[in-house]
Structures are given as structure tokens and as C-alpha cells.
Design a protein around this motif. Structure first.
Motif, short mmCIF file in Angstrom:
data_model
loop_
_atom_site.label_atom_id
_atom_site.label_comp_id
_atom_site.label_asym_id
_atom_site.label_seq_id
_atom_site.Cartn_x
_atom_site.Cartn_y
_atom_site.Cartn_z
N ILE A 2 0.81 -0.78 0.20
CA ILE A 2 0.11 -0.26 0.16
C ILE A 2 1.03 1.16 -0.53
O ILE A 2 1.99 1.19 0.26
CB ILE A 2 -0.74 0.08 1.49
CG1 ILE A 2 -0.22 0.51 2.72
CG2 ILE A 2 -1.57 -1.37 0.87
CD1 ILE A 2 -1.25 0.66 3.17
N ARG A 3 0.41 2.29 -0.41
CA ARG A 3 1.22 3.31 -0.20
C ARG A 3 0.31 4.29 0.81
O ARG A 3 -1.10 4.17 0.51
CB ARG A 3 0.74 4.44 -1.99
CG ARG A 3 1.93 3.29 -2.24
CD ARG A 3 2.14 4.16 -4.26
NE ARG A 3 3.05 4.62 -4.49
CZ ARG A 3 3.82 5.54 -4.71
NH1 ARG A 3 2.95 6.09 -5.89
NH2 ARG A 3 4.88 6.20 -4.99
N ILE A 4 0.96 5.21 1.45
CA ILE A 4 0.18 6.03 2.63
C ILE A 4 0.72 7.58 1.72
O ILE A 4 2.07 8.07 1.45
CB ILE A 4 0.19 5.91 3.71
CG1 ILE A 4 1.70 5.73 4.59
CG2 ILE A 4 -0.33 4.42 4.14
CD1 ILE A 4 1.96 5.92 5.90
N ASP A 51 5.62 4.36 -0.08
CA ASP A 51 5.44 2.94 0.38
C ASP A 51 5.27 1.87 1.47
O ASP A 51 6.68 1.69 2.27
CB ASP A 51 6.10 1.95 -1.13
CG ASP A 51 6.19 2.33 -2.14
OD1 ASP A 51 4.68 2.98 -2.27
OD2 ASP A 51 7.10 3.14 -3.36
N LEU A 52 4.80 1.19 1.71
CA LEU A 52 5.05 0.22 2.91
C LEU A 52 4.44 -0.94 1.58
O LEU A 52 2.83 -1.68 2.18
CB LEU A 52 3.69 0.49 3.52
CG LEU A 52 3.74 2.17 4.51
CD1 LEU A 52 2.39 2.38 5.28
CD2 LEU A 52 5.13 2.34 4.54
N PRO A 53 5.16 -1.97 2.42
CA PRO A 53 4.83 -3.92 2.64
C PRO A 53 3.67 -4.44 3.15
O PRO A 53 3.90 -3.60 4.75
CB PRO A 53 6.08 -3.95 2.13
CG PRO A 53 6.67 -3.43 3.10
CD PRO A 53 6.51 -1.80 2.83
N LEU A 54 2.54 -4.91 3.22
CA LEU A 54 1.54 -5.01 3.66
C LEU A 54 3.05 -6.77 4.82
O LEU A 54 3.75 -7.26 4.47
CB LEU A 54 0.55 -5.91 3.81
CG LEU A 54 -0.35 -4.95 2.73
CD1 LEU A 54 -1.28 -5.43 2.24
CD2 LEU A 54 -0.58 -4.23 4.15
N ASP A 55 2.66 -6.90 6.01
CA ASP A 55 3.12 -7.77 6.77
C ASP A 55 4.07 -8.03 7.31
O ASP A 55 4.99 -9.04 6.98
CB ASP A 55 2.60 -9.25 6.35
CG ASP A 55 0.82 -9.39 5.61
OD1 ASP A 55 0.52 -9.35 7.24
OD2 ASP A 55 0.89 -9.68 4.91
N THR A 56 4.77 -7.10 7.47
CA THR A 56 6.14 -6.68 7.17
C THR A 56 6.35 -6.03 8.44
O THR A 56 5.60 -4.84 8.66
CB THR A 56 7.05 -5.85 5.86
OG1 THR A 56 6.94 -6.45 4.68
CG2 THR A 56 8.18 -5.43 6.12
N ASP A 57 7.76 -6.10 9.25
CA ASP A 57 7.40 -5.30 10.36
C ASP A 57 8.64 -4.08 10.04
O ASP A 57 10.08 -4.15 9.56
CB ASP A 57 8.93 -5.99 10.82
CG ASP A 57 9.04 -5.27 12.30
OD1 ASP A 57 9.00 -4.04 12.93
OD2 ASP A 57 10.28 -5.69 13.72
N LEU A 58 7.86 -2.99 10.24
CA LEU A 58 8.82 -1.51 9.41
C LEU A 58 9.86 -1.30 9.60
O LEU A 58 10.70 -0.75 9.11
CB LEU A 58 7.82 -0.65 9.52
CG LEU A 58 6.39 -0.61 8.63
CD1 LEU A 58 4.81 0.29 8.47
CD2 LEU A 58 5.84 -1.17 7.15
N ASN A 59 9.69 -1.63 11.63
CA ASN A 59 11.63 -0.65 11.48
C ASN A 59 12.52 -1.74 10.97
O ASN A 59 13.64 -1.60 11.35
CB ASN A 59 10.96 -1.84 13.16
CG ASN A 59 11.66 -0.81 14.00
OD1 ASN A 59 12.18 0.17 14.09
ND2 ASN A 59 12.54 -1.85 15.27
N THR A 60 12.37 -2.83 10.18
CA THR A 60 13.66 -3.13 9.83
C THR A 60 13.54 -3.03 8.77
O THR A 60 14.62 -3.07 7.24
CB THR A 60 13.26 -5.62 9.19
OG1 THR A 60 11.95 -5.30 8.56
CG2 THR A 60 12.64 -5.96 10.67
N LEU A 61 12.29 -2.20 8.01
CA LEU A 61 13.62 -1.28 6.61
C LEU A 61 14.51 -0.25 6.43
O LEU A 61 14.34 0.59 7.96
CB LEU A 61 12.31 -0.89 6.21
CG LEU A 61 10.32 -1.96 5.56
CD1 LEU A 61 9.82 -1.51 5.48
CD2 LEU A 61 11.56 -2.89 4.65
N SER A 62 14.52 0.33 5.81
CA SER A 62 15.82 1.22 6.09
C SER A 62 15.40 2.49 6.16
O SER A 62 15.66 3.52 7.28
CB SER A 62 16.95 1.31 4.73
OG SER A 62 15.79 1.34 3.74
N HIS A 63 14.22 2.73 5.57
CA HIS A 63 13.72 4.02 6.08
C HIS A 63 12.00 3.74 5.91
O HIS A 63 11.32 2.92 5.04
CB HIS A 63 13.75 5.03 4.58
CG HIS A 63 12.50 6.26 5.07
ND1 HIS A 63 13.55 7.09 5.62
CD2 HIS A 63 12.24 7.44 4.53
CE1 HIS A 63 12.95 8.45 6.00
NE2 HIS A 63 11.55 8.49 5.10
#
Length: 75
Positions: A2-4, A51-63
Motif C-alpha cells: 500500500i501507499r500512504i 510505500d508500505l509492504p503488508l505483513d512486514t515489520d517496518l522497523n526492519t526497513l531502512s526507511h
């Protein structure tokens, strides 16, 4: 995925910023149209599309969407 759309601004007479999610969709075309509308509506604000991938721990992404607040904000 999804995009926010995130909107950040400082209200007149205030010293702290407000950060809010204004729109979210998996339809990327709708997000682009809404982003254009919002940039016209809020020309002085900071608007960003994430851009936000679903079912992903966002804290593991670089941004990812985040806001810095002070300890005093919890008081």
C-alpha cells in the motif's frame, strides 16, 4: 503493498509539528491523484508518499514513516 500520504505541518502559534496520515490505498494511481489534490490544498505543508509492504515489520526497513517526539510529550 500500500501507499500512504503523510502530511506534516506546524499550526500557527505553535512550536510543535503535527504529522498525520491523510490517505492510504493499494491503488497507486489513486494515491498520485490524491497527492496532487493535497499539494494544492496544503501548499506550505510537507507531504510525502511512502510505500508500505503488508505483513512486514517496518522497523526492519531502512526507511519508513516515523515521527520524532520528546520525552515531555508523554507527560
Amino acid at each position: 503493498m500500500i501507499r500512504i500520504i503523510v502530511n506534516a505541518f506546524v499550526e500557527e502559534g505553535k512550536e510543535t509539528a503535527v504529522v498525520e496520515v491523510l490517505f492510504a490505498s493499494s491503488d497507486h494511481e489513486k494515491v498520485e491523484v490524491k497527492y496532487q489534490e493535497l499539494t494544492t490544498q496544503y501548499p506550505d505543508n510537507y507531504l510525502a508518499v511512502y510505500d508500505l509492504p503488508l505483513d512486514t515489520d517496518l522497523n526492519t526497513l531502512s526507511h519508513y514513516p516515523s515521527v520524532a517526539i520528546s520525552k515531555e510529550d508523554f507527560s
